[in-house]
Write a protein that holds these residues in place. Structure first.
Motif, PDB file in Angstrom:
ATOM      1  N   GLN A  91       0.172  -7.037  -7.879  1.00  0.00           N
ATOM      2  CA  GLN A  91      -0.601  -6.312  -6.875  1.00  0.00           C
ATOM      3  C   GLN A  91      -0.094  -6.553  -5.454  1.00  0.00           C
ATOM      4  OE1 GLN A  91      -2.917  -3.935  -7.838  1.00  0.00           O
ATOM      5  NE2 GLN A  91      -1.902  -4.478  -9.760  1.00  0.00           N
ATOM      6  N   ALA A  92       1.215  -6.644  -5.322  1.00  0.00           N
ATOM      7  CA  ALA A  92       1.810  -6.747  -3.989  1.00  0.00           C
ATOM      8  C   ALA A  92       1.668  -5.411  -3.275  1.00  0.00           C
ATOM      9  CB  ALA A  92       3.288  -7.125  -4.092  1.00  0.00           C
ATOM     10  N   ALA A  93       1.095  -5.439  -2.089  1.00  0.00           N
ATOM     11  CA  ALA A  93       0.953  -4.236  -1.261  1.00  0.00           C
ATOM     12  C   ALA A  93       2.157  -4.184  -0.328  1.00  0.00           C
ATOM     13  CB  ALA A  93      -0.355  -4.280  -0.480  1.00  0.00           C
ATOM     14  N   VAL A  94       3.056  -3.244  -0.582  1.00  0.00           N
ATOM     15  CA  VAL A  94       4.377  -3.246   0.050  1.00  0.00           C
ATOM     16  C   VAL A  94       4.513  -2.084   1.033  1.00  0.00           C
ATOM     17  CG1 VAL A  94       6.869  -3.250  -0.375  1.00  0.00           C
ATOM     18  CG2 VAL A  94       5.308  -4.215  -2.083  1.00  0.00           C
ATOM     19  N   THR A  95       5.153  -2.361   2.166  1.00  0.00           N
ATOM     20  CA  THR A  95       5.456  -1.353   3.184  1.00  0.00           C
ATOM     21  C   THR A  95       6.956  -1.265   3.363  1.00  0.00           C
ATOM     22  OG1 THR A  95       3.380  -1.844   4.352  1.00  0.00           O
ATOM     23  CG2 THR A  95       5.093  -0.677   5.592  1.00  0.00           C
ATOM     24  N   HIS A  96       7.498  -0.048   3.381  1.00  0.00           N
ATOM     25  CA  HIS A  96       8.934   0.124   3.604  1.00  0.00           C
ATOM     26  C   HIS A  96       9.296  -0.366   5.004  1.00  0.00           C
ATOM     27  CE1 HIS A  96      12.840   2.090   4.134  1.00  0.00           C
ATOM     28  NE2 HIS A  96      12.872   2.255   2.826  1.00  0.00           N
ATOM     29  N   PRO A  97      10.405  -1.099   5.151  1.00  0.00           N
ATOM     30  CA  PRO A  97      10.731  -1.682   6.463  1.00  0.00           C
ATOM     31  C   PRO A  97      11.042  -0.658   7.551  1.00  0.00           C
ATOM     32  CG  PRO A  97      12.551  -1.987   4.927  1.00  0.00           C
ATOM     33  CD  PRO A  97      11.385  -1.482   4.120  1.00  0.00           C
ATOM     34  N   ALA A  98      11.533   0.512   7.168  1.00  0.00           N
ATOM     35  CA  ALA A  98      11.908   1.513   8.174  1.00  0.00           C
ATOM     36  C   ALA A  98      10.853   2.595   8.368  1.00  0.00           C
ATOM     37  CB  ALA A  98      13.241   2.161   7.797  1.00  0.00           C
ATOM     38  N   TYR A  99       9.986   2.778   7.384  1.00  0.00           N
ATOM     39  CA  TYR A  99       8.986   3.846   7.436  1.00  0.00           C
ATOM     40  C   TYR A  99       7.624   3.255   7.106  1.00  0.00           C
ATOM     41  CZ  TYR A  99      13.344   6.423   6.867  1.00  0.00           C
ATOM     42  OH  TYR A  99      14.632   6.895   7.009  1.00  0.00           O
ATOM     43  N   PRO A 100       6.853   2.836   8.097  1.00  0.00           N
ATOM     44  CA  PRO A 100       5.613   2.102   7.832  1.00  0.00           C
ATOM     45  C   PRO A 100       4.541   2.903   7.103  1.00  0.00           C
ATOM     46  CG  PRO A 100       5.848   2.586  10.178  1.00  0.00           C
ATOM     47  CD  PRO A 100       7.145   2.927   9.539  1.00  0.00           C
ATOM     48  N   TRP A 101       4.673   4.227   7.040  1.00  0.00           N
ATOM     49  CA  TRP A 101       3.711   5.019   6.284  1.00  0.00           C
ATOM     50  C   TRP A 101       4.139   5.196   4.822  1.00  0.00           C
ATOM     51  CZ3 TRP A 101       6.977   6.616  10.069  1.00  0.00           C
ATOM     52  CH2 TRP A 101       7.927   7.584   9.749  1.00  0.00           C
ATOM     53  N   HIS A 102       5.305   4.676   4.442  1.00  0.00           N
ATOM     54  CA  HIS A 102       5.738   4.661   3.047  1.00  0.00           C
ATOM     55  C   HIS A 102       5.229   3.370   2.420  1.00  0.00           C
ATOM     56  CE1 HIS A 102       9.452   7.509   3.735  1.00  0.00           C
ATOM     57  NE2 HIS A 102       8.344   7.968   4.269  1.00  0.00           N
ATOM     58  N   ARG A 103       4.268   3.475   1.508  1.00  0.00           N
ATOM     59  CA  ARG A 103       3.602   2.292   0.976  1.00  0.00           C
ATOM     60  C   ARG A 103       3.458   2.373  -0.544  1.00  0.00           C
ATOM     61  NH1 ARG A 103      -0.515  -0.096   5.454  1.00  0.00           N
ATOM     62  NH2 ARG A 103       0.960   0.110   7.185  1.00  0.00           N
ATOM     63  N   ALA A 104       3.275   1.226  -1.159  1.00  0.00           N
ATOM     64  CA  ALA A 104       3.059   1.183  -2.609  1.00  0.00           C
ATOM     65  C   ALA A 104       2.395  -0.136  -2.972  1.00  0.00           C
ATOM     66  CB  ALA A 104       4.379   1.328  -3.362  1.00  0.00           C
ATOM     67  N   THR A 105       1.497  -0.077  -3.918  1.00  0.00           N
ATOM     68  CA  THR A 105       0.915  -1.288  -4.498  1.00  0.00           C
ATOM     69  C   THR A 105       1.549  -1.492  -5.863  1.00  0.00           C
ATOM     70  OG1 THR A 105      -1.180  -0.894  -3.346  1.00  0.00           O
ATOM     71  CG2 THR A 105      -1.189  -2.468  -5.174  1.00  0.00           C
TER      72      THR A 105
END
Length: 207
Positions: A91-105
């Protein structure tokens, strides 16, 4: 809530669902991407928009969604036993380093050793008994989209998809597909830039 050393992943306490939902509203997640392509039985582009603006009402699990969530530890155990690998960062909530609105759990990251570097991501699904035949050629498109988005956000190259088909467990391996990811990114960015910021200016939503 805690943060990993890469500063891209956060872990919410089990009872902090409101915190996770607030984090999720700040970007587009894997299930949102499926909805934006019209492949989700649970959501649509309009419902994604309403969710990001806090207009969708209280969040609650359906029975099907609750079962899937409760089944995740069992599926994780199956995947580890069948592959000899280890699943960490559940359940890691991850944010793309270059695009902060690109997310995934992520349901997890897969490693050869619990303290080793990740080999890729883990994703879990539950389906009806007998559906394994529908997965014989390839993972269904709605799920493949989600997995490719997770690989993009986590900057990974490989995924293990563990599935309970009723009481039958199967796992499937998926390679990163940059061509597909480019298509997903284009659609997500168009949606995010054209519609979500416009809401704050009172402009109408058009799919």
């Amino acid at each position: 809530m805690s943060t990993t050393t890469d500063e891209r992943s956060v872990f919410f306490d089990a009872d902090d669902r409101p915190g996770w939902l607030a984090w999720r509203k700040q970007g587009i997640g894997a299930s949102d991407v499926s909805a934006l392509f019209g492949m989700s039985p649970f959501a649509s582009p309009m419902s994604v928009y309403m969710d990001k603006q806090g207009l969708s009402g209280p969040d609650s699990d359906s029975d099907y969604m609750e079962y899937g969530r409760r089944a995740e530890p069992m599926i994780s155990g199956y995947l580890e036993d069948r592959t000899g690998l280890f699943v960490v960062d559940q359940q890691a909530a991850v944010t793309h380093p270059a695009y902060p609105w690109h997310r995934a759990t992520l349901d997890g990251r897969v490693c050869e050793h619990p303290d080793g570097d990740p080999l890729g991501v883990a994703e879990y699904k539950t389906t009806e008994r007998g559906t394994e035949k529908d997965w014989a050629e390839a993972i269904p498109d709605a799920y493949a989209i989600q997995v490719q988005w997770q690989l993009h956000v986590d900057q990974a190259d490989h995924a293990w998809v563990g599935v309970m088909h009723g009481r039958v467990f199967r796992y499937y391996e998926v390679e990163r597909d940059d061509r597909s990811i480019s298509m997903l990114v284009e659609r997500v960015d168009q949606f995010w830039n054209d519609h979500v910021p416009k809401a704050t200016r009172g402009e109408p939503f058009i799919v």
